[in-house]
Design an enzyme around this catalytic site. Structure first.
Site, PDB file in Angstrom:
ATOM      1  N   PRO A  11      30.887 -25.625 -18.680  1.00 57.47           N
ATOM      2  CA  PRO A  11      30.641 -26.291 -19.969  1.00 57.47           C
ATOM      3  C   PRO A  11      31.245 -27.698 -20.007  1.00 57.47           C
ATOM      4  O   PRO A  11      30.646 -28.616 -20.554  1.00 57.47           O
ATOM      5  CB  PRO A  11      31.331 -25.360 -20.976  1.00 57.47           C
ATOM      6  N   THR A  37      21.787 -35.381 -11.436  1.00 59.00           N
ATOM      7  CA  THR A  37      20.873 -36.193 -12.247  1.00 59.00           C
ATOM      8  C   THR A  37      20.478 -37.467 -11.482  1.00 59.00           C
ATOM      9  O   THR A  37      21.130 -37.838 -10.500  1.00 59.00           O
ATOM     10  CB  THR A  37      21.561 -36.646 -13.554  1.00 59.00           C
ATOM     11  N   GLU A  65      20.556 -30.287  -9.585  1.00 59.28           N
ATOM     12  CA  GLU A  65      21.061 -30.686  -8.262  1.00 59.28           C
ATOM     13  C   GLU A  65      21.441 -32.178  -8.245  1.00 59.28           C
ATOM     14  O   GLU A  65      21.254 -32.877  -7.258  1.00 59.28           O
ATOM     15  CB  GLU A  65      20.096 -30.280  -7.138  1.00 59.28           C
ATOM     16  N   ALA A  88      32.174 -29.529 -17.164  1.00 56.46           N
ATOM     17  CA  ALA A  88      32.086 -30.213 -15.863  1.00 56.46           C
ATOM     18  C   ALA A  88      30.681 -30.064 -15.289  1.00 56.46           C
ATOM     19  O   ALA A  88      30.356 -29.050 -14.673  1.00 56.46           O
ATOM     20  CB  ALA A  88      33.112 -29.652 -14.881  1.00 56.46           C
ATOM     21  N   GLY A  89      29.835 -31.082 -15.550  1.00 49.96           N
ATOM     22  CA  GLY A  89      28.463 -31.089 -15.029  1.00 49.96           C
ATOM     23  C   GLY A  89      28.362 -32.122 -13.919  1.00 49.96           C
ATOM     24  O   GLY A  89      28.668 -31.838 -12.763  1.00 49.96           O
ATOM     25  N   GLY A 149      -6.246 -36.358 -21.223  1.00 50.49           N
ATOM     26  CA  GLY A 149      -6.428 -36.719 -22.633  1.00 50.49           C
ATOM     27  C   GLY A 149      -5.983 -35.588 -23.543  1.00 50.49           C
ATOM     28  O   GLY A 149      -4.983 -34.923 -23.270  1.00 50.49           O
ATOM     29  N   GLY A 150      -6.770 -35.346 -24.587  1.00 47.45           N
ATOM     30  CA  GLY A 150      -6.414 -34.288 -25.550  1.00 47.45           C
ATOM     31  C   GLY A 150      -6.236 -32.940 -24.866  1.00 47.45           C
ATOM     32  O   GLY A 150      -5.356 -32.154 -25.235  1.00 47.45           O
ATOM     33  N   THR A 197      21.508 -20.960 -11.946  1.00 51.73           N
ATOM     34  CA  THR A 197      20.151 -20.505 -11.599  1.00 51.73           C
ATOM     35  C   THR A 197      20.211 -19.142 -10.920  1.00 51.73           C
ATOM     36  O   THR A 197      21.017 -18.928 -10.010  1.00 51.73           O
ATOM     37  CB  THR A 197      19.471 -21.537 -10.680  1.00 51.73           C
TER      38      THR A 197
END
Ligand code: COS
Length: 383
Positions: free
Chosen positions: A127, A363, A361, A129-130, A337-338, A157
């Site tokens: 939490p 940023t 892995e 330490a990323g 497109g849509g 993961t």
């Protein structure tokens, strides 16, 4: 390095067919059900996908880096959550053991990882330490022939599926030099896994907290020496970043293929939209970037196979390929497109799935930092 071109070409062909015939048809179900179907999982095991990078003496395929990258360039042409279930066994979950494990540790675990009988997870992030991984606070207190681990790991993961965790914990003082690595078996008293995270994409791939509450681990489960854990983690990530760069390239190629197919079917103003130069620009820019990505990943993998240090170049690959994949996803939605904004086309799902590539892995900002630091170091060494 490709060891035996003929048999490797046969493996590539098998993987290509497996993706086309067995994974692509299950993409929507994977997302809807949030799990890889059990029959597909069994086929992945039989194909040896869990052991792609594990040495042959332990039951893996022992692929070289170039071979691994080429295999991922095939396996990545589908929803990335399919790769995730065997990805930790191939990468961050097994490579610490391969690089720093004792003969006993390797013999105990690598065959189980190679066969896919056991899923391996890599527990570094916390939490607090990323990106600043060296600041991690999980403690490992020596107690006779054991260590007692206490702390919380985050976004891990395959944690809900894992049978083995490589946990980074602090045995000494502050910073990177105080961190050691431990093999912790699922089911060890004091280890528990939180509820699976609800994510933006990649449904079917699970992450969760791993909580260590006075979890006693035999001292023989320490990976490498005390204080070596951070360097092991960094070496594992160097290799992992090349693997992820290949994955980004493969998914980008798949999205571009789908965009081209659509542009050739869809008609507006009396013509196929692929005939319009503004649409062609979207396709052409993506094609050029996919080629650049494929070329840099393969070249770096080949150099790694010769024993060269490629940490900085692996970060270049991860940075370029993940950012490129994001651009291709965006253009692919634009070509649709849509139809690209609604769930049915599949491209909307890919757009969400690939957002993770620029984050996990390491940023993009951490890759930039690793690259620039490497450039400065190299220049200073010359002076
Ligand atoms: N290979 C081997 N050793 C390495 C290394 C590498 N690629 N990178 C760093 N090290 C070593 C350094 O040589 C140094 O050792 P010494 O103290 O013996 O000299 C030690 O590790 C500390 O390195 P550094 O001072 O560079 O650490 P920092 O804390 O400044 O930063 C970064 C390192 C930011 C690059 C690192 O924390 C990082 O990669 N963060 C991102 C983590 C990540 O990718 N998380 C994703 C989740 S895990 S899937």
């Amino acid at each position: 390095m490709i060891r035996d071109p003929e048999s490797f070409a046969a493996l590539q062909d098998t993987l290509r067919r497996f993706v086309r015939e067995r994974l692509v048809p299950h993409e929507q179900a994977l997302s809807d059900n949030d799990e890889v179907p059990t029959d597909v999982l069994a086929e992945m095991r039989a194909l040896g996908l869990f052991g792609l990078s594990i040495p042959e003496e332990y039951g893996g395929l022992g692929l070289t880096m170039e071979e691994e990258v080429l295999a991922v360039l095939e396996l990545g042409r589908t929803s990335p959550a399919f790769r995730s279930i065997f990805g930790t066994n191939v990468g961050i979950g097994s490579q610490g053991l391969v690089m720093a494990g004792t003969a006993q540790q390797k013999a105990a675990w690598l065959p189980l990882l190679a066969s896919g009988e056991v899923i391996a997870s890599f527990a570094l992030t916390e939490p607090g330490a990323g990106s600043d991984a060296a600041a991690l606070g999980t403690r490992a207190q020596r107690d006779g022939e054991h260590y007692v681990l206490t702390g919380t790991k985050r976004f891990i993961t395959n944690a809900p599926e894992a049978g083995l965790f490589t946990v980074m914990a602090r045995t000494g003082g502050k910073g990177a030099g105080g961190i050691s690595a431990f093999l912790v078996e699922a089911g060890t008293p004091g280890l528990s896994v939180g509820a699976a995270d609800r994510k933006m994409g990649q449904r079917g791939a699970h992450t969760a907290d791993v909580i260590l509450d006075a979890c006693r681990v035999p001292a023989t489960n320490r990976l490498g020496d005390e204080g070596e854990g951070f360097r092991i983690a960094m070496r594992v990530l160097d290799k992992g970043r090349l693997h992820i760069a290949a994955l980004c390239t493969a998914v980008a190629e798949r999205m571009l293929n789908d965009a081209l197919v659509y542009a050739l079917e869809r008609r507006q103003f009396g013509e196929r939209v692929a005939e319009f130069q503004l649409v062609q620009a979207l396709l052409a820019d993506s094609q050029a970037e996919c080629l650049a990505a494929r070329s840099m990943v393969l070249a770096t993998a080949r150099r790694r196979d010769t024993g060269e240090q490629v940490a900085v170049d692996a970060s270049c690959c991860k940075l370029f390929c993940s950012e490129m994949c994001g651009r291709v996803a965006d253009r692919a939605v634009q070509v649709f497109g849509g139809a690209g904004y609604v769930a049915d086309s599949g491209i909307e799902r890919f757009y969400r799935d690939v957002r993770l590539f620029r984050i996990y892995e390491g940023t993009s900002q951490i890759q930039q930092l690793v690259i620039a630091r490497g450039m400065i170091r190299a220049m200073e060494a010359e002076q």
